[in-house]
Design a protein around this motif. Structure first.
Motif, PDB file in Angstrom:
ATOM      1  N   UNK A  44       1.078  -1.219   0.244  1.00  0.00           N
ATOM      2  CA  UNK A  44       0.282  -0.312   0.251  1.00  0.00           C
ATOM      3  C   UNK A  44       1.403   1.076  -0.254  1.00  0.00           C
ATOM      4  N   UNK A  45       1.951   0.869   0.826  1.00  0.00           N
ATOM      5  CA  UNK A  45       2.876   2.822   0.654  1.00  0.00           C
ATOM      6  C   UNK A  45       3.787   2.776  -0.211  1.00  0.00           C
ATOM      7  N   UNK A  46       4.291   1.779  -0.603  1.00  0.00           N
ATOM      8  CA  UNK A  46       5.198   1.545  -1.191  1.00  0.00           C
ATOM      9  C   UNK A  46       4.368   1.404  -2.696  1.00  0.00           C
ATOM     10  N   UNK A  47       3.151   1.322  -3.126  1.00  0.00           N
ATOM     11  CA  UNK A  47       2.661   2.070  -4.223  1.00  0.00           C
ATOM     12  C   UNK A  47       2.611   3.039  -4.174  1.00  0.00           C
ATOM     13  N   UNK A  48       1.286   3.606  -3.411  1.00  0.00           N
ATOM     14  CA  UNK A  48       1.724   5.367  -3.182  1.00  0.00           C
ATOM     15  C   UNK A  48       3.255   6.036  -3.626  1.00  0.00           C
ATOM     16  N   UNK A  49       4.178   4.804  -3.194  1.00  0.00           N
ATOM     17  CA  UNK A  49       5.774   6.043  -3.143  1.00  0.00           C
ATOM     18  C   UNK A  49       5.708   5.570  -4.696  1.00  0.00           C
ATOM     19  N   UNK A  50       5.423   4.958  -5.523  1.00  0.00           N
ATOM     20  CA  UNK A  50       5.525   4.668  -6.751  1.00  0.00           C
ATOM     21  C   UNK A  50       4.534   6.536  -7.154  1.00  0.00           C
ATOM     22  N   UNK A  51       3.194   5.997  -6.818  1.00  0.00           N
ATOM     23  CA  UNK A  51       2.373   7.242  -7.870  1.00  0.00           C
ATOM     24  C   UNK A  51       3.120   8.559  -7.451  1.00  0.00           C
ATOM     25  N   UNK A  52       3.255   8.987  -6.515  1.00  0.00           N
ATOM     26  CA  UNK A  52       4.270  10.020  -6.225  1.00  0.00           C
ATOM     27  C   UNK A  52       5.496  10.077  -6.541  1.00  0.00           C
ATOM     28  N   UNK A  53       5.786   9.471  -7.035  1.00  0.00           N
ATOM     29  CA  UNK A  53       7.523   9.660  -7.724  1.00  0.00           C
ATOM     30  C   UNK A  53       7.106   9.404  -9.616  1.00  0.00           C
ATOM     31  N   UNK A  54       6.202   9.111  -9.678  1.00  0.00           N
ATOM     32  CA  UNK A  54       5.802   9.048 -11.576  1.00  0.00           C
ATOM     33  C   UNK A  54       5.338   9.611 -11.275  1.00  0.00           C
ATOM     34  N   UNK A  55       4.279  11.042 -10.834  1.00  0.00           N
ATOM     35  CA  UNK A  55       3.731  12.477 -10.897  1.00  0.00           C
ATOM     36  C   UNK A  55       4.835  13.390 -10.524  1.00  0.00           C
ATOM     37  N   UNK A  56       6.116  13.484 -10.164  1.00  0.00           N
ATOM     38  CA  UNK A  56       6.832  14.618 -10.141  1.00  0.00           C
ATOM     39  C   UNK A  56       7.272  13.672 -11.447  1.00  0.00           C
ATOM     40  N   UNK A  57       7.812  12.733 -12.169  1.00  0.00           N
ATOM     41  CA  UNK A  57       8.172  12.679 -12.537  1.00  0.00           C
ATOM     42  C   UNK A  57       7.258  12.873 -14.651  1.00  0.00           C
ATOM     43  N   UNK A  58       7.038  13.058 -14.460  1.00  0.00           N
ATOM     44  CA  UNK A  58       5.772  13.439 -15.098  1.00  0.00           C
ATOM     45  C   UNK A  58       5.431  14.925 -15.530  1.00  0.00           C
ATOM     46  N   UNK A  59       5.129  15.572 -14.080  1.00  0.00           N
ATOM     47  CA  UNK A  59       5.091  17.340 -14.608  1.00  0.00           C
ATOM     48  C   UNK A  59       6.502  17.672 -14.618  1.00  0.00           C
ATOM     49  N   UNK A  97      -2.529  13.442  -7.563  1.00  0.00           N
ATOM     50  CA  UNK A  97      -2.112  12.480  -7.316  1.00  0.00           C
ATOM     51  C   UNK A  97      -3.257  11.549  -7.495  1.00  0.00           C
ATOM     52  N   UNK A  98      -5.074  11.716  -7.334  1.00  0.00           N
ATOM     53  CA  UNK A  98      -5.917  11.027  -7.384  1.00  0.00           C
ATOM     54  C   UNK A  98      -6.195  10.864  -8.968  1.00  0.00           C
ATOM     55  N   UNK A  99      -5.994  11.589  -9.682  1.00  0.00           N
ATOM     56  CA  UNK A  99      -6.115  11.924 -11.076  1.00  0.00           C
ATOM     57  C   UNK A  99      -4.502  11.161 -11.489  1.00  0.00           C
ATOM     58  N   UNK A 100      -4.422  10.967 -10.972  1.00  0.00           N
ATOM     59  CA  UNK A 100      -3.257  10.201 -11.043  1.00  0.00           C
ATOM     60  C   UNK A 100      -3.229   8.496 -11.291  1.00  0.00           C
ATOM     61  N   UNK A 101      -3.206   8.054 -10.034  1.00  0.00           N
ATOM     62  CA  UNK A 101      -3.056   7.338  -9.625  1.00  0.00           C
ATOM     63  C   UNK A 101      -4.384   6.450  -9.657  1.00  0.00           C
ATOM     64  N   UNK A 102      -5.505   6.966  -9.825  1.00  0.00           N
ATOM     65  CA  UNK A 102      -7.414   6.137 -10.014  1.00  0.00           C
ATOM     66  C   UNK A 102      -7.163   5.936  -9.173  1.00  0.00           C
ATOM     67  N   UNK A 103      -7.108   6.290  -7.671  1.00  0.00           N
ATOM     68  CA  UNK A 103      -7.395   5.591  -6.956  1.00  0.00           C
ATOM     69  C   UNK A 103      -8.229   6.050  -5.421  1.00  0.00           C
ATOM     70  N   UNK A 104      -9.360   5.419  -5.042  1.00  0.00           N
ATOM     71  CA  UNK A 104     -10.500   5.650  -3.792  1.00  0.00           C
ATOM     72  C   UNK A 104      -9.820   6.665  -3.057  1.00  0.00           C
TER      73      UNK A 104
END
Length: 399
Positions: free
Chosen positions: A39-54, A293-300
């Motif tokens: 759960x927190x590993x996936x959150x970390x990935x989404x956060x890093x991905x968001x930074x890279x995309x931006x 983050x919610x828009x990128x990760x698409x998780x509730x």
């Protein structure tokens, strides 16, 4: 003739491809994407991905795009070692952002240190992660509060602020639990105190009811639990089943979504944990990050807001180090540059103004932490004044 032209075209294409690859900034990323810490590993990935995309949306670094090269360590030290070697030695990424579990991180540190390869740790909080090597020589940096800081924060809250002196400690038998127990015991010793009860347990434990009853029998004023998400859920459920309400404190794993989903809101109600960030709609910068983050990760619901935000900030701090090196990703130059980021960066977690020095590879100090509390299935600030303080600039205090 035609064959020769085709050959020349192929050579030219390969050269262009190699040039493009050389121009790409390749970032290794390691986290538990499967298993009990996912759960927190996936959150970390989404956060890093968001930074890279931006970063890429605005042209990357001087036209050089960022690429995240992701590996799953499964929360397993040997898997973590294997993927670390793969990223550093085979993939030859420019630097790495990684590790959520302390035991996994510790198994792999030598890979980065020996290769003079910068590792930015966004989640793992074990004190030993940044103290294995002397700071001036170390290639290990961290954008997460170390456990000796968490321990100081928790013991200050319980003993100094609330005047409770009888503390029970629950700690798992991983590197994380071992380190937490050591740090907590040291903080209590500074106040001439010892834990009145210590419970040790393995990952995968199904019940801690007997241990909770033993803590009550020891007349504990408070419990501090050092373990990861699944076992935090077991502990709070066992506390509820044991039929008592000794105040319950923990570092950040208590805040994970999986703990709520497994233990339920009633078992968590009123339990408290250390946080660097809590959802606060009054902070526009933070609210904007959460929406993106919610828009990128698409998780509730975010698995761990701290993991997501700290990983996002970690990538952006590495970008700022590259501005210091003028784009050079040589490990030694990036290491030196991280100690020379003097222009303030408004991150999601906080304002970073010279987050690191040659002698200090930790981005957080105790004054940058908050006490969170579970209320009706949501994490809130325990102290209302902290909600206001969260909007202020929180710079590191001098050691």
């Amino acid at each position: 003739m035609r064959s020769s032209i085709h050959h020349m075209a192929a050579v030219a294409l390969c050269a262009l491809t190699s040039l493009a690859t050389a121009q790409t900034v390749r970032i290794g990323f390691i986290a538990p994407l499967t298993g009990g810490s996912s759960d927190f590993g996936t959150s970390a990935r989404y956060g890093a991905e968001l930074a890279v995309n931006e970063i890429n949306e605005v042209g990357g670094y001087m036209g050089r795009k960022f690429e995240l090269v992701v590996r799953d360590d499964k929360g397993d030290p040997e898997t973590g070692l294997k993927v670390s070697q793969e990223l550093v030695e085979k993939e030859k990424v420019d630097f790495t952002v990684g590790f959520c579990n302390t035991g996994v991180a510790m198994r792999s540190l030598d890979v980065f240190q020996n290769a003079k390869h910068v590792l930015m740790v966004p989640c793992s909080q074990g004190s030993a992660v940044t103290t294995k090597f002397p700071a001036r020589d170390s290639y290990i940096f961290r954008v997460a509060p170390p456990d000796h800081t968490n321990a100081k924060f928790l013991v200050s809250e319980i003993v100094d602020r609330r005047k409770w002196r009888r503390v029970a400690i629950f700690a798992d038998r991983t590197g994380y639990g071992e380190g937490g127990l050591r740090d907590l015991t040291a903080e209590l010793a500074k106040r001439k105190l010892e834990p009145v009860y210590v419970a040790r347990f393995n990952l995968g434990v199904k019940s801690l009811v007997d241990e909770m009853r033993a803590a009550k029998a020891a007349r504990a004023d408070a419990i501090i639990s050092y373990t990861v998400g699944p076992e935090q859920a077991v502990a709070v459920k066992s506390r509820q089943e044991a039929g008592h309400s000794i105040p319950y404190f923990a570092p950040w794993p208590l805040s994970f979504r999986s703990v709520l989903e497994t233990a339920g809101a009633s078992a968590l109600e009123g339990t408290m944990m250390v946080q660097t960030i809590i959802h606060n709609t009054l902070n526009e910068h933070r609210a904007s990050f959460i929406a993106r983050y919610y828009k990128h990760a698409n998780e509730p619901r975010i698995g761990s807001l701290m993991a997501a935000a700290q990983s996002y900030d970690a990538v952006n701090l590495m970008l700022r180090a590259m501005f210091v090196t003028k784009g050079d990703t040589d490990g030694a130059k990036l290491k030196a540059a991280l100690g020379r980021i003097t222009k303030p960066y408004q991150g999601v977690v906080t304002m970073y103004q010279q987050p690191f020095t040659d002698d200090d590879h930790e981005a957080f100090t105790e004054n940058m932490l908050f006490l969170g509390v579970w209320k009706k299935g949501q994490i809130e600030y325990f102290y209302p004044e902290d909600a206001k303080r969260a909007g202020f600039i929180r710079r590191k205090k001098d050691a």
